[in-house]
Scaffold this motif. Structure first.
Motif, PDB file in Angstrom:
ATOM      1  N   ALA A 217      38.581  31.992  40.712  1.00  0.00           N
ATOM      2  CA  ALA A 217      38.449  33.187  39.865  1.00  0.00           C
ATOM      3  C   ALA A 217      39.811  33.881  39.790  1.00  0.00           C
ATOM      4  CB  ALA A 217      37.412  34.135  40.452  1.00  0.00           C
ATOM      5  N   ALA A 218      40.167  34.311  38.587  1.00  0.00           N
ATOM      6  CA  ALA A 218      41.481  34.946  38.412  1.00  0.00           C
ATOM      7  C   ALA A 218      41.312  36.420  38.059  1.00  0.00           C
ATOM      8  CB  ALA A 218      42.247  34.231  37.302  1.00  0.00           C
ATOM      9  N   SER A 219      42.081  37.256  38.735  1.00  0.00           N
ATOM     10  CA  SER A 219      42.214  38.650  38.307  1.00  0.00           C
ATOM     11  C   SER A 219      43.708  38.907  38.187  1.00  0.00           C
ATOM     12  CB  SER A 219      41.575  39.594  39.327  1.00  0.00           C
ATOM     13  OG  SER A 219      42.394  39.647  40.478  1.00  0.00           O
ATOM     14  N   SER A 220      44.071  40.077  37.689  1.00  0.00           N
ATOM     15  CA  SER A 220      45.507  40.321  37.530  1.00  0.00           C
ATOM     16  C   SER A 220      46.206  40.373  38.891  1.00  0.00           C
ATOM     17  CB  SER A 220      45.743  41.628  36.764  1.00  0.00           C
ATOM     18  OG  SER A 220      45.073  42.670  37.440  1.00  0.00           O
ATOM     19  N   ALA A 221      45.469  40.712  39.940  1.00  0.00           N
ATOM     20  CA  ALA A 221      46.106  40.870  41.246  1.00  0.00           C
ATOM     21  C   ALA A 221      46.175  39.567  42.038  1.00  0.00           C
ATOM     22  CB  ALA A 221      45.339  41.920  42.045  1.00  0.00           C
ATOM     23  N   LEU A 223      44.329  35.234  42.766  1.00  0.00           N
ATOM     24  CA  LEU A 223      43.380  34.149  42.473  1.00  0.00           C
ATOM     25  C   LEU A 223      42.449  34.041  43.680  1.00  0.00           C
ATOM     26  CD1 LEU A 223      45.843  31.417  41.097  1.00  0.00           C
ATOM     27  CD2 LEU A 223      44.445  33.032  39.785  1.00  0.00           C
ATOM     28  N   THR A 224      41.184  33.828  43.428  1.00  0.00           N
ATOM     29  CA  THR A 224      40.248  33.746  44.555  1.00  0.00           C
ATOM     30  C   THR A 224      39.507  32.416  44.506  1.00  0.00           C
ATOM     31  OG1 THR A 224      39.982  36.145  44.478  1.00  0.00           O
ATOM     32  CG2 THR A 224      38.369  34.916  45.768  1.00  0.00           C
ATOM     33  N   ARG A 233      41.409  34.899  48.998  1.00  0.00           N
ATOM     34  CA  ARG A 233      42.115  35.611  47.942  1.00  0.00           C
ATOM     35  C   ARG A 233      43.603  35.352  48.161  1.00  0.00           C
ATOM     36  NH1 ARG A 233      41.558  40.580  44.924  1.00  0.00           N
ATOM     37  NH2 ARG A 233      43.397  41.827  45.395  1.00  0.00           N
ATOM     38  N   HIS A 369      46.886  29.842  34.889  1.00  0.00           N
ATOM     39  CA  HIS A 369      46.754  31.247  35.317  1.00  0.00           C
ATOM     40  C   HIS A 369      48.114  31.935  35.434  1.00  0.00           C
ATOM     41  CE1 HIS A 369      42.495  30.736  35.844  1.00  0.00           C
ATOM     42  NE2 HIS A 369      42.666  29.763  36.732  1.00  0.00           N
TER      43      HIS A 369
END
Ligand SMILES: Cc1cc2nc3c(=O)[nH]c(=O)nc-3n(C[C@H](O)[C@H](O)[C@H](O)COP(=O)(O)OP(=O)(O)OC[C@H]3O[C@@H](n4cnc5c(N)ncnc54)[C@H](O)[C@@H]3O)c2cc1C
Length: 461
Positions: A217-221, A223-224, A233, A369
């Protein structure tokens, strides 16, 4: 008569003593600077080199099974300098940078030897060289042409005629050979994987085993990586999932899982070994399109593998595919033809494994990403040495600044994608059939293979 009936259906290497106890699965939430998915050579080298480059980096490996259980622990143990799946393949695809790729491959093999020494990895690593033998007249013609080109590019090769090759290893099938003196080491593959795992741990890498990553899973902060019972994370992620990769959709167009099979004999007696020579213990590969690879082990068994590269329609990876009796029978018959002097020898192990085949037969690389995830895949059955080169490429890609490696055309370009199923299965089976016909027909390639050649595509083990 060669006996297969007592052969156990397990990779010889992985049944040896010395397998490490599995690490605990990932349980709960953790963080890392770099999270590596997969603990085959690709992931282990990546984690190790990342720590060597920056000891304060927090590195985690998350592995679905145990380190080295997949291709890395069950292969032939040919650790080649070639990072292009051989000289001919490299020349046909990257002629302009071939000299650089040859140098980088030699350096890579030297560095593998140095790492084996530095971490005292007990894996029978020997620079034994490799004999490429011809068993048919057309193969001998092709070998001689290839030899001239290899020599012109500075490879440490020697041409051996029938008598000279049979003085090295005595098979009535040999017509001639090219000896590559320094371009290949032989290694105990499982013990290399186990030793790299231990080296990673010694530098502070955290390893979680029996922890399949379900998704990234990618967020701006960050990758998890999510597993059944936990998550990591991380700032950066490396996918080192070999043929098993399902985590990044775009990879699936480039790789197909192809099964390769091998047999292991019981140890040869002194008299049996004397009957075939092989004092210099080189790795050996024959030169058909469908080729065998074979080598001695430390206790003088013969590993005999290759020839039948099998794609199961639909491209599913299943444990049941690791065993294929029809292929084992073909392999045993070919062994008998190659070494009739060993009549009566028993096979103790039979197994298969999956390789990440791509249309250019040599690894490709990339990021996703926003440059925070790097991958390398497509080693197509020659990844024992090349995965270490791929590990360096992935770390360079993540670091961001251009390097000698990331500037290579080989690194910047991608293979031609495979068509989707069911066309994919049809194309691959037609290619396998054509290759078998070419081998039976003095190497003559039919229209289909010639078309693939012209398009820079193909299918190989
Ligand atoms: C029978 C056979 C003989 C071979 N002989 C040779 C040879 O002599 N010389 C040579 O150079 N090459 C050979 N090869 C190929 C060589 O073994 C491979 O190229 C090399 O081991 C690839 O290493 P890898 O780390 O990329 O892949 P692998 O060793 O397959 O490792 C990938 C790892 O990723 C893990 N993984 C995948 N998905 C996930 C997930 N979602 N979550 C967590 N973990 C995951 C897997 O469990 C696996 O442990 C052979 C292969 C086979 C099968």
């Amino acid at each position: 008569m060669f006996h297969l009936k007592d052969a156990i259906p397990e990779p010889f290497w992985l049944t040896q003593a010395g397998a490490p106890a599995p690490a605990d699965p990932l349980d709960g939430v953790t963080t890392a600077d770099l999270a590596v998915v997969g603990a085959g050579y690709s992931g282990l080298w990546t984690a190790l080199i990342a720590k060597e480059r920056n000891p304060s980096l927090d590195v985690v490996i998350v592995e679905a099974g145990t380190a080295g259980w997949a291709a890395s622990g069950r292969n032939g143990g040919f650790c080649a300098a070639s990072i292009t799946h051989g000289f001919d393949n490299g020349m046909s695809r990257f002629p302009d940078e071939m000299d650089t790729l040859l140098r980088l491959g030699q350096e890579n093999l030297d560095e593998i030897g140095a790492a084996v020494d530095r971490y005292a990895i007990d894996c029978d690593f020997h620079r034994s060289g490799e004999l490429h033998v011809a068993t048919e007249e057309w193969q001998w013609r092709e070998l001689q042409a290839g030899f001239a080109a290899e020599a012109a590019h500075g490879l440490d090769v020697e041409l051996l005629d029938r008598d000279a090759v049979r003085a090295e290893v005595d098979s009535p099938t040999y017509r001639g050979a090219v000896l590559d003196r320094t371009g290949c080491a032989l290694v105990d593959p499982a013990r290399l994987a186990w030793g790299l795992r231990q080296a990673c741990l010694s530098l502070g890498v955290r390893i979680y085993e029996n922890s399949p990553v379900q998704r990234v899973a990618a967020s701006s902060a960050a990758l998890t990586l999510h597993t059944w019972r936990g998550s990591v994370r991380a700032r950066q992620v490396v996918l080192a999932t070999g043929a098993h990769g399902r985590l990044l959709k775009r990879l699936q167009q480039f790789i197909v899982p192809v099964y390769d099979y091998a047999l292991m004999t019981e140890p040869l007696s002194e008299a049996q070994l004397a009957a075939i020579g092989w004092r210099n213990r080189q790795g050996i590969g024959d030169s058909g399109n469908q080729f065998h690879y074979y080598r001695l082990t430390a206790d003088n068994r013969i590993l005999w593998g290759g020839y039948d590269a099998v794609y199961f329609n639909g491209g599913r990876i299943e444990p049941s595919h690791d065993q294929r009796e029809s292929t084992f029978k073909v392999l045993a018959d070919h062994f008998a033809t190659t070494f009739p002097q060993l009549e009566g020898l028993r096979f103790t192990n039979k197994w298969g494994g999956v390789i990440d085949c791509c249309s250019r037969f040599s690894a490709f690389f990339g990021t996703a990403h926003g440059g925070r995830l790097a991958y390398a895949a497509g080693y197509t059955g020659l990844g024992v040495g090349a995965t270490r080169f791929g590990a360096k490429v992935m770390l360079d890609l993540l670091a961001g600044a251009p390097t000698e490696l990331t500037r290579l055309k080989m690194v910047r370009s991608k293979p031609v994608p495979f068509p989707p199923e069911p066309v994919r299965s049809g194309v691959i089976q037609l290619t396998r059939w054509s290759i078998a016909r070419a081998d039976a027909n003095q190497g003559r390639r039919n229209l289909w293979l010639r078309t693939l050649d012209a398009m820079g595509l193909g299918f190989d083990s």
